[in-house]
Design an enzyme around this catalytic site. Structure first.
Site, mmCIF file in Angstrom:
data_model
loop_
_atom_site.group_PDB
_atom_site.id
_atom_site.type_symbol
_atom_site.label_atom_id
_atom_site.label_comp_id
_atom_site.label_asym_id
_atom_site.label_seq_id
_atom_site.Cartn_x
_atom_site.Cartn_y
_atom_site.Cartn_z
ATOM 1 N N CYS A 1 -8.036 -22.862 30.154
ATOM 2 C CA CYS A 1 -8.456 -21.858 32.154
ATOM 3 C C CYS A 1 -8.616 -22.145 33.187
ATOM 4 O O CYS A 1 -9.728 -22.850 33.209
ATOM 5 C CB CYS A 1 -9.644 -21.141 31.439
ATOM 6 S SG CYS A 1 -9.237 -19.294 32.016
ATOM 7 N N GLN B 1 -13.540 -37.647 17.511
ATOM 8 C CA GLN B 1 -13.157 -37.268 15.963
ATOM 9 C C GLN B 1 -12.903 -37.665 15.033
ATOM 10 O O GLN B 1 -13.101 -36.780 13.944
ATOM 11 C CB GLN B 1 -11.759 -36.097 16.877
ATOM 12 C CG GLN B 1 -12.453 -35.476 17.777
ATOM 13 C CD GLN B 1 -12.817 -34.566 17.712
ATOM 14 O OE1 GLN B 1 -12.415 -34.017 16.500
ATOM 15 N NE2 GLN B 1 -13.082 -32.553 18.548
ATOM 16 N N HIS C 1 -22.291 -34.900 18.323
ATOM 17 C CA HIS C 1 -22.421 -33.798 17.671
ATOM 18 C C HIS C 1 -20.831 -33.056 17.163
ATOM 19 O O HIS C 1 -20.391 -31.952 16.593
ATOM 20 C CB HIS C 1 -22.434 -32.750 19.186
ATOM 21 C CG HIS C 1 -21.526 -32.644 19.437
ATOM 22 N ND1 HIS C 1 -20.117 -31.133 20.346
ATOM 23 C CD2 HIS C 1 -20.740 -33.734 20.776
ATOM 24 C CE1 HIS C 1 -19.462 -31.070 20.935
ATOM 25 N NE2 HIS C 1 -20.261 -32.697 21.356
#
Ligand code: PLP
Length: 385
Positions: free
Chosen positions: A326, A180, A202
């Site tokens: 999730c 990051q 990316h």
């Protein structure tokens, strides 16, 4: 089409046109295999070695200390699994933190299952890794300390110079996941005492599917996959020249405008935070007290469900993310916010806004217009905080 605003640059970034332009010849007529001896191969090889120099230059490394990989996750896995297998006799300890990306968390858990001694460091309320715990935990049996540079959810920067020093005093190596932070803030691996560093294309306006791992000269890393002698045998497989060239071009662009962009993004982030604090009661800006990446903010809206908030703001054209994961059909609160001491319900009502190339003041103003009524409506539905 309705105007859309992308505030999820920590998830992925748009590929810059200059990057596409740079990689295009290597997708078309310059298609050679970098291992071939003929002119096509030499052309590809030259492009790869030039790219290696560029990527090395961004972090103050030597070109032959850069191994190209397929992504940040792969770099993290090679660093941890690869180094722990070749660590000196008697050193089977790995120390990492509770706020790492899942690439580090899961690779560490795998090592733990394989019998390595893994220590998970706590963070304080502002997401900073407890270096007092690191001092306590390091010993002559520690092989590696791996602490991320910038947290992907909060943007909080860790004191990695200090962490590296503590690791080295115990004779251990230091790895950082800088996925990051590379291209956003200055990094010098030599000055900062970093032995291995992971980065990913990316996140800095190159396409998905390319990353790199810096490995300081002299460090032995056992490969985790087997094949030819590509990338010093550490990451075998025919090199992906177009993507490697793209990474290098993205690095050049990031380098050119780093300070200017950091300044702009810090101001936009501050403007967003001040506006939200002014117009929405009872919000918590997570990690606000700590040094952070310029364009990232993570905000809890107690009394609101993060998923509902994400979908509501998405219908207003704003793309953000929650740190929730999730698993098995149930939404789990972010492990980062939980490690920072947030209540699970508060953690679940949090959004990450992350900015980058192309983020505009207009986008920030749009959020400040649409978000307060959404939060108010969702809080009313939930019966208040
Ligand atoms: N490490 C951190 C801190 C990240 O934020 C990410 C991606 O979100 C990764 C590693 C994984 O990188 P990649 O998506 O290139 O595998």
């Amino acid at each position: 089409m309705k105007q859309r605003y992308y505030f999820d640059h920590n998830a992925t970034t748009p590929v810059r046109p200059e990057v596409i332009e740079a990689m295009m010849p290597y997708l078309t007529h310059k298609f050679g295999n970098a291992s071939s001896a003929h002119s096509y191969g030499r052309e590809a090889h030259l492009a790869m070695e030039r790219s290696r120099e560029t990527v090395a230059g961004l972090i103050g490394a030597e070109p032959d200390e850069i191994v190209f990989t397929g992504c940040g996750t792969e770099s993290d896995n090679i660093a941890l699994l690869g180094y722990m297998q070749s660590a000196p006799e008697g050193r089977n300890g790995l120390i990492t933190s509770k706020v790492e990306h899942s690439a580090i968390m899961k690779a560490s858990a795998r090592l733990e299952r394989d019998g390595f001694q893994v220590t998970w460091l706590d963070v304080d309320g502002s997401c900073r890794v407890r270096l007092d715990m690191l001092k306590e935990a390091v010993s002559s049996s520690t092989a590696l300390v791996s602490i991320m540079h910038a947290n992907n959810e909060t943007g909080v920067l860790q004191n990695i110079e200090e962490a590296a020093l503590i690791a080295h005093e115990a004779g251990a190596l230091f790895h950082t996941d800088a996925v990051q932070s590379t291209g956003k803030i200055h990094i010098d691996v030599k000055k900062m005492g970093i032995d291995m560093l992971s980065l990913s294309g990316h996140k800095l306006n190159a396409p998905k599917g390319v990353g790199a791992l810096y490995i300081r000269k002299g460090i032995t890393v056992t490969p985790v996959t087997y094949g030819g002698q590509h990338e010093y045998g550490i990451r075998p497989g025919t090199e992906n020249i177009p993507w490697i060239v793209a990474l290098a071009r993205a690095v050049e662009l990031a380098w050119e405008s780093m300070d200017e962009k950091a300044d702009i993004l810090s101001k936009l982030r501050d403007r967003l935070e001040r506006g939200i604090e002014r117009d929405i009661p009872d919000v918590i800006i997570n990690g606000k007290e700590a040094p952070r990446l310029p364009g990232t903010t993570n905000i809890s809206f107690p009394g609101v469900d993060g998923e509902a908030l994400l979908f509501s703001i998405d219908t207003e054209g704003v793309a953000v993310s929650t740190g929730s994961a999730c698993t098995t059909g149930e939404v789990q609160p972010s492990h980062v916010l939980i490690a920072m001491g947030r209540e699970p319900k508060v953690a679940q009502g949090s959004l990450r806004f992350s900015m980058g190339w192309g983020t505009s003041a207009e986008g920030v103003e749009h959020i400040l217009r649409v978000l307060p009524p959404i939060v108010e409506r969702l809080r009313n539905i939930a019966g208040g905080i």
